[in-house]
Enzyme design. Structure first.
Site, PDB file in Angstrom:
ATOM      1  N   CYS A  80       0.929  -1.475   0.274  1.00 15.60           N
ATOM      2  CA  CYS A  80       0.002   0.404  -0.307  1.00 15.60           C
ATOM      3  C   CYS A  80       0.903   1.345   0.094  1.00 15.60           C
ATOM      4  O   CYS A  80       1.745   1.863  -1.191  1.00 15.60           O
ATOM      5  CB  CYS A  80      -1.006   0.376   1.391  1.00 15.60           C
ATOM      6  SG  CYS A  80      -2.062   0.912   1.228  1.00 15.60           S
ATOM      7  N   HIS A 180      -3.678  -5.533   0.841  1.00 11.99           N
ATOM      8  CA  HIS A 180      -2.713  -5.592   1.819  1.00 11.99           C
ATOM      9  C   HIS A 180      -2.586  -7.419   2.353  1.00 11.99           C
ATOM     10  O   HIS A 180      -4.109  -8.169   2.351  1.00 11.99           O
ATOM     11  CB  HIS A 180      -3.375  -5.139   3.648  1.00 11.99           C
ATOM     12  CG  HIS A 180      -3.715  -4.051   3.538  1.00 11.99           C
ATOM     13  ND1 HIS A 180      -2.581  -3.475   4.190  1.00 11.99           N
ATOM     14  CD2 HIS A 180      -4.350  -3.071   2.592  1.00 11.99           C
ATOM     15  CE1 HIS A 180      -2.529  -2.047   4.781  1.00 11.99           C
ATOM     16  NE2 HIS A 180      -3.462  -1.713   3.268  1.00 11.99           N
ATOM     17  N   GLU A 182      -1.642  -9.432   4.149  1.00 14.15           N
ATOM     18  CA  GLU A 182      -1.467  -9.475   5.775  1.00 14.15           C
ATOM     19  C   GLU A 182      -2.782  -9.868   5.886  1.00 14.15           C
ATOM     20  O   GLU A 182      -3.815 -10.759   6.585  1.00 14.15           O
ATOM     21  CB  GLU A 182      -0.961  -9.201   6.615  1.00 14.15           C
ATOM     22  CG  GLU A 182      -1.015  -7.603   6.848  1.00 14.15           C
ATOM     23  CD  GLU A 182      -1.282  -6.521   5.373  1.00 14.15           C
ATOM     24  OE1 GLU A 182      -0.957  -5.041   5.762  1.00 14.15           O
ATOM     25  OE2 GLU A 182      -0.504  -6.760   4.475  1.00 14.15           O
TER      26      GLU A 182
END
Length: 202
Positions: A80, A180, A182
């Site tokens: 990001c 993202h 994660e």
């Protein structure tokens, strides 16, 4: 074992990315000390915060210069904001230069409803081992108000939200994702695993 440093710039969402790497069996080091970065195989710049805050923090003790040098030899994953700082400038922080690794500008998404928040598709423009066993047009998790605008031949994946923007870029050892991993469930974990497998080959 691959050594991972997560760059601490006092603004990123560190818990989620640390948890993701621990889930796949690694013990990442969270550090703002470039001496730790030098010992790592993979540098990760996590994904939340402000462009100006990140760059001002990096310029303390010339860490931006050190990071540019490390990017010549270390693997890098920018998530990001971590992807956006690779470029020359941003609408979010007029007058504050980015790292300038790639040519291009970070622009505000031209829609009223921002941030772009939630799940969206990544359409692959080029094949990449980082997407091994991840189908084209898979959904990943996004949260951002700005996107990268570049004419460099580094775009591997695109996503649409008001405008079609690069959501996955790569050149040599440097990878950037607007989503993202994660927070992207099994697809995001698979992406991270694929990246680590590629590092192990070298």
């Amino acid at each position: 074992m691959v050594k991972v440093s997560i760059i601490d710039y006092a603004g990123g969402n560190l818990f989620s990315i640390v948890k993701a790497f621990k889930y796949i069996g690694l013990e990442p080091v969270v550090s703002g000390d470039y001496k730790d970065w030098e010992k790592s195989d993979l540098l990760v710049f996590p994904g939340q915060g402000n462009f100006s805050q990140a760059m001002i923090k990096l310029r303390e003790d010339n860490k931006d210069v050190i990071l540019r040098e490390l990017l010549k030899e270390k693997y890098f994953l920018g998530i990001c904001l971590g992807m956006q700082i690779l470029f020359e400038e941003s609408d979010e922080a007029p007058g504050i230069p980015g790292l300038g690794i790639f040519k291009g500008k970070v622009r505000r998404i031209p829609v009223d409803k921002i941030p772009h928040l939630g799940w969206n598709e990544v359409k692959l423009e080029k094949e990449s081992m980082l997407f091994k066993d991840i189908p084209d047009n898979s959904f990943f998790y996004f949260v951002h108000s700005y996107y990268v605008d570049t004419e460099e031949d580094i775009v591997y994946g695109l996503t649409e939200y008001g405008v079609t923007f690069p959501s996955f870029i790569m050149k040599d050892n440097i990878v950037g994702v607007q989503y993202h991993p994660e927070k992207s469930s099994s697809k995001g974990i698979k992406f991270l695993k694929n990246f680590l497998e590629e590092i192990k080959k070298c």
